[in-house]
Design an enzyme around this catalytic site. Structure first.
Site, mmCIF file in Angstrom:
data_model
loop_
_atom_site.group_PDB
_atom_site.id
_atom_site.type_symbol
_atom_site.label_atom_id
_atom_site.label_comp_id
_atom_site.label_asym_id
_atom_site.label_seq_id
_atom_site.Cartn_x
_atom_site.Cartn_y
_atom_site.Cartn_z
ATOM 1 N N CYS A 186 -1.864 2.608 9.417
ATOM 2 C CA CYS A 186 -2.873 1.619 9.003
ATOM 3 C C CYS A 186 -4.020 1.504 10.000
ATOM 4 O O CYS A 186 -5.125 1.108 9.640
ATOM 5 C CB CYS A 186 -2.254 0.230 8.902
ATOM 6 N N HIS A 211 0.865 -1.188 0.000
ATOM 7 C CA HIS A 211 0.000 0.000 0.000
ATOM 8 C C HIS A 211 0.896 1.231 0.000
ATOM 9 O O HIS A 211 1.996 1.206 0.576
ATOM 10 C CB HIS A 211 -0.852 0.075 1.285
HETATM 11 N N1 ARG Z 1 -3.326 -7.387 7.253
HETATM 12 C C1 ARG Z 1 -3.815 -6.224 6.598
HETATM 13 C C2 ARG Z 1 -3.873 -6.478 5.102
HETATM 14 O O1 ARG Z 1 -2.993 -7.086 4.580
HETATM 15 C C3 ARG Z 1 -2.957 -5.033 6.892
HETATM 16 C C4 ARG Z 1 -3.493 -3.760 6.322
HETATM 17 C C5 ARG Z 1 -2.612 -2.598 6.559
HETATM 18 N N2 ARG Z 1 -3.225 -1.402 6.138
HETATM 19 C C6 ARG Z 1 -2.625 -0.388 5.497
HETATM 20 N N3 ARG Z 1 -3.276 0.705 5.336
HETATM 21 N N4 ARG Z 1 -1.425 -0.512 4.981
HETATM 22 O O2 ARG Z 1 -4.806 -6.083 4.424
#
Ligand code: ARG
Length: 264
Positions: A258, A165
């Site tokens: 996150c 992300h």
């Molecule tokens: N375990 C979650 C996923 O893989 C973590 C999300 C992290 N969120 C972020 N905004 N980077 O979707």
């Protein structure tokens, strides 16, 4: 652009029970008591930095709901809800949708075929949509959002599954400066963002501690560990670095940013 309110979700059902990014090792034990303490400390640090924390209720079937950054993208009182890439998280969409409706937002959806994971991959910056695609979110989703919100899309392609992300490898501050991890981007110079932010690269060591996943609350920048070199960078910019260790959440590939989405 001050942040007065943010949305979080308590970690009572947080665990690593599936793997949808390289940080998540199936079968990894989460110390829920420690995770809860870390999350509470992050929440308090955010409150002490001047923002109110609202909560979306946790859900027993959605261990990743705690990562509210992925709920959607917000512009004023409008929100477009995420279309999660992986089935494991699709159940969160209705929970976020209901929360935003109940809290007075005008809630919209983007076409189902376009995957999009909220503040993870995009945010509104003045009259621009800053975003990334290539791993969890589709370029088409970003273009669609820019049209709906009447923003100029400034979008870049991600290069590595580990930095899946935008918020895992880029963060910007109230000063107009931004930290980023060059290797995480197809164009490692991030030239598309160059006109908009003063770009400061972070080391691989910082990137691997998710230094760029610091959460910004006005002049405060809350980092996920005290062993991050960018802490000094931020302090030299005249900002106030703080630390909220969220090591249990790193097991799921997430850190401070996150766990939060700014509501205004
Ligand atoms: N375990 C979650 C996923 O893989 C973590 C999300 C992290 N969120 C972020 N905004 N980077 O979707």
């Amino acid at each position: 652009m001050s942040t007065k309110k943010v949305l979080m979700s308590s970690p009572e059902y947080f665990k690593v029970e599936y793997s949808i990014n390289p940080w998540m090792i199936e079968g990894t034990e989460v110390d829920l008591e420690l995770a809860t303490r870390q999350w509470n400390n992050l929440k308090t640090t955010i409150e002490l930095s001047g923002a109110e924390v609202l909560l979306v209720p946790a859900h027993p079937d959605q261990p990743d709901l705690v990562f509210t950054a992925n709920s959607g993208i917000i512009k004023d009182d409008k929100v477009l809800i995420a279309n999660f890439k992986f089935n494991e998280r699709v159940g969160e969409e209705a929970l976020f949708e209901n929360w935003f409706k109940d809290n007075g937002y005008q809630v919209g959806r983007i076409p189902k075929e376009y995957k999009f994971e909220g503040r993870g991959d995009a945010f509104v910056y003045g009259d621009k949509l800053i975003g990334s695609y290539g791993i969890r979110s589709d370029k088409e989703a970003l273009i669609y959002i820019a049209e709906q919100f009447e923003l100029e899309p400034i979008i870049v392609e991600l290069a590595q599954d580990k930095f899946y992300h935008l918020d895992t490898c880029f963060q910007h501050f109230s000063t107009g400066d931004a930290i980023f991890y060059p290797e995480a981007f197809k164009d490692s110079s991030l030239s598309a963002f160059n006109q908009i932010f003063n770009l400061i690269p972070v080391s691989e060591n910082d990137a691997n501690q998710l230094a760029c996943n610091a959460v910004v609350i006005n002049e405060s920048v809350i980092f996920p560990s005290d062993e991050i070199d960018a802490i000094e960078t931020v302090s030299n910019l005249g900002l106030t670095p703080k630390v909220a260790n969220v090591s249990e959440f790193l097991k799921s590939g997430g850190a401070c940013q996150c766990l939060v989405i700014a509501l205004n």
